[in-house]
Design an enzyme around this catalytic site. Sequence first.
Site, PDB file in Angstrom:
ATOM      1  N   CYS A   3      -2.014   8.212   3.960  1.00  0.00           N
ATOM      2  CA  CYS A   3      -2.026   7.651   2.609  1.00  0.00           C
ATOM      3  C   CYS A   3      -3.346   7.924   1.912  1.00  0.00           C
ATOM      4  CB  CYS A   3      -1.758   6.153   2.665  1.00  0.00           C
ATOM      5  SG  CYS A   3      -2.912   5.239   3.725  1.00  0.00           S
TER       6      CYS A   3
ATOM      7  N   GLU B  79       0.900  -1.163   0.000  1.00  0.00           N
ATOM      8  CA  GLU B  79       0.000   0.000   0.000  1.00  0.00           C
ATOM      9  C   GLU B  79       0.930   1.203   0.000  1.00  0.00           C
ATOM     10  OE1 GLU B  79      -1.268   3.236   1.796  1.00  0.00           O
ATOM     11  OE2 GLU B  79      -1.707   1.860   3.450  1.00  0.00           O
TER      12      GLU B  79
END
Length: 702
Positions: free
Chosen positions: A306, A267
């Site tokens: 993120c 990720e």
Amino acid sequence: MAALDTSAAPRLLPSYIQDSWWTPESPERASDILDASTGEPVCRVSTEGLDTAAAVAHARSSGQASLGQLTIHQRALRLKHLAAYLHEHREELYELSDRTGSTRRDHLIDVDGGIGTIRTFSSKGRKELPNANVIVDGAVEQLSRDGSFLGEHIYTRLTGVAVQINAFNFPVWGMLEKFAPSFIAGVPTIVKPASQTAYVTQACVRLMIDSGLIPAGALQLISGSARDLLDHLDHRDHVAFTGSANTAQLLRSHDNVANQGVRFTAETDSLNAAILGPDAAPDSVEFEAFIKSVTLEMTAKTGQKCTAIRRVIVPSAQVDPVVEALRARLESRVVLGDPRDADTTMGPLASTDQRDEVARAVDALVSAGGAVRVGGPESGTGSADASRGAFFPATVLSFAEPRTPAVHSVEAFGPVTSVLGYADVDDAVDLAALGGGSLVATVCTHDPEIAAEFTRGIASHHGRVLFLDRDDAKTSTGHGSPLPHLVHGGPGRAGGGEELGGIRAVKHYMQRTAVQGSPDLLTGVTGVWHRGAKAVTAMPETVADGSAVHPFRKSLAELRIGDQFASGLRTVALEDITAFAESTGDTFYAHTNEEAATANPFFPRRVAHGYLLVAWAAGLFVEPAPGPVLANTGLENLSFQTPVTYDDSIRVTLTAKQIIPRETDDYGEVRWDTVLHNQHDEIVATYDVLTRVAKESKPEWV
């Protein structure tokens, strides 16, 4: 717990290896970790002399053995207790997290968010998975005419180690959201946090160990560099990485990942977008919700998320109104400063290196044509001491040319966003796609057709899409909140990985295997009875004469997979069909009109209601006296296969298919395979009956 002592000279941060705390002796090199607000030393980090090969071996031996002694439910229950223990001690984690630049609101995202995640996984693991170590996946496939050869899929735990390499921005949540599913799966974990905030992760790990809930070898921590860790992994192991795309690519190219079968998921960087629908005018509820969402995502964790919104995509005519609305909200709501100051609403970045990196990214965006509309490096940091802390002001840019490549490729990992104008929905879809794959996008619209159009255009580029409007603005968990129930991850630049997603996440740490064999062998492998396997059958006459026990008279302690009851036949009369139609109001022509029913190609003439047959089946198999069976909790997978008309007869066969004891209650669930046959032994219907059954024949409360 002995929290990290920062009152004296900074000490070396310990690692937890082979069930002991370990610190290198007089390392030649150690990194100094500083307070993000004051620049004061917090600790030093070094792993010189740490034996990573031994850590991996310990996880595969001791960790696998200790976790294997527990069932899925037992491991999930430990997570429930662990969540309670961490919640009780969360203030200790808050205090340390202050030093990373996180505010109290940020602590709720990281610390409480992590605790809530393991609590959710605990609940879902106990509700949705068997109390076993084998999970059956999907339906059985009959591979021979006579049913003697079957095939199906199962999940079993990986026999290696789950390695998690985490980013600096979520030292608690980032660990716990990976640890929870791997722990339920039964795979031991080695945690390697980012050094800058590793002291918070270390404190959390210490709490977890002190709780007494973590079995031997199930959790290890490397506080610092672990450059050779992947050298010791193979196809048994799983690596979950969160961080930069460049580092992810470096790890993917490791020989053990590229050629030796190490499972790897990432990720990474993500230029997430928030899209204002063409119907969301400045005076609309949607516009207000949109501005709130963007400012929240800019400032939460100082934009070091993120999932933060990097691109604000709005109708061209709304660029200036959106910029001004963002300015007004940022100026009225954001106070930059030390998180330990009660007035602070946004803290510093995690380090001065991170601050400098964000400044360089903003410079690159400006050089590419971006105009600073709010904030920017030159605007100053107010009362925050920029000479000591890693402070950076909330910054909004706009671009006259929304397709400027830099705005879709350069990520300023801080409180920075860029406003881009679009001409129509297709144009907005194209702009969103230029990000090259993202974790999440928010679309703010109240028009279902516009929402559908955006979905068709952007869903394949995103791991998650949030639709925000007046109906869910107050209840939405928000753009930047990955939920344990739903998938977190995204394609392309976002890493191509997947985390969370409920039970899907648990299965990431398991191997899906096709198994083939006879009904008896597959019953033994899965712990779930298969049709055609051996059964111990009781019938009405054998129950009546006492030579057999009705399965409903057996407690969970006495009941066995394959215990079965086979009823006698019951004949269906036309009067039964008519009476059921009248009493229920189900007067569908197939049950009430002979001519119309006969003309239907699926029916021979008037037929019995399917639900009448199911009700009769219950009457045929039920044992009426009080006993261990406490309640019928459901009926699943009902399928009607052969119509039943008047003068036909039906019988039912009920077999204990799956037994799931509960860990904390004095009852468990039993799934019964149920088959209705007619007088010609043709299958009429199949389904599963779900019941709750007492663990003992005479529990105290009966």
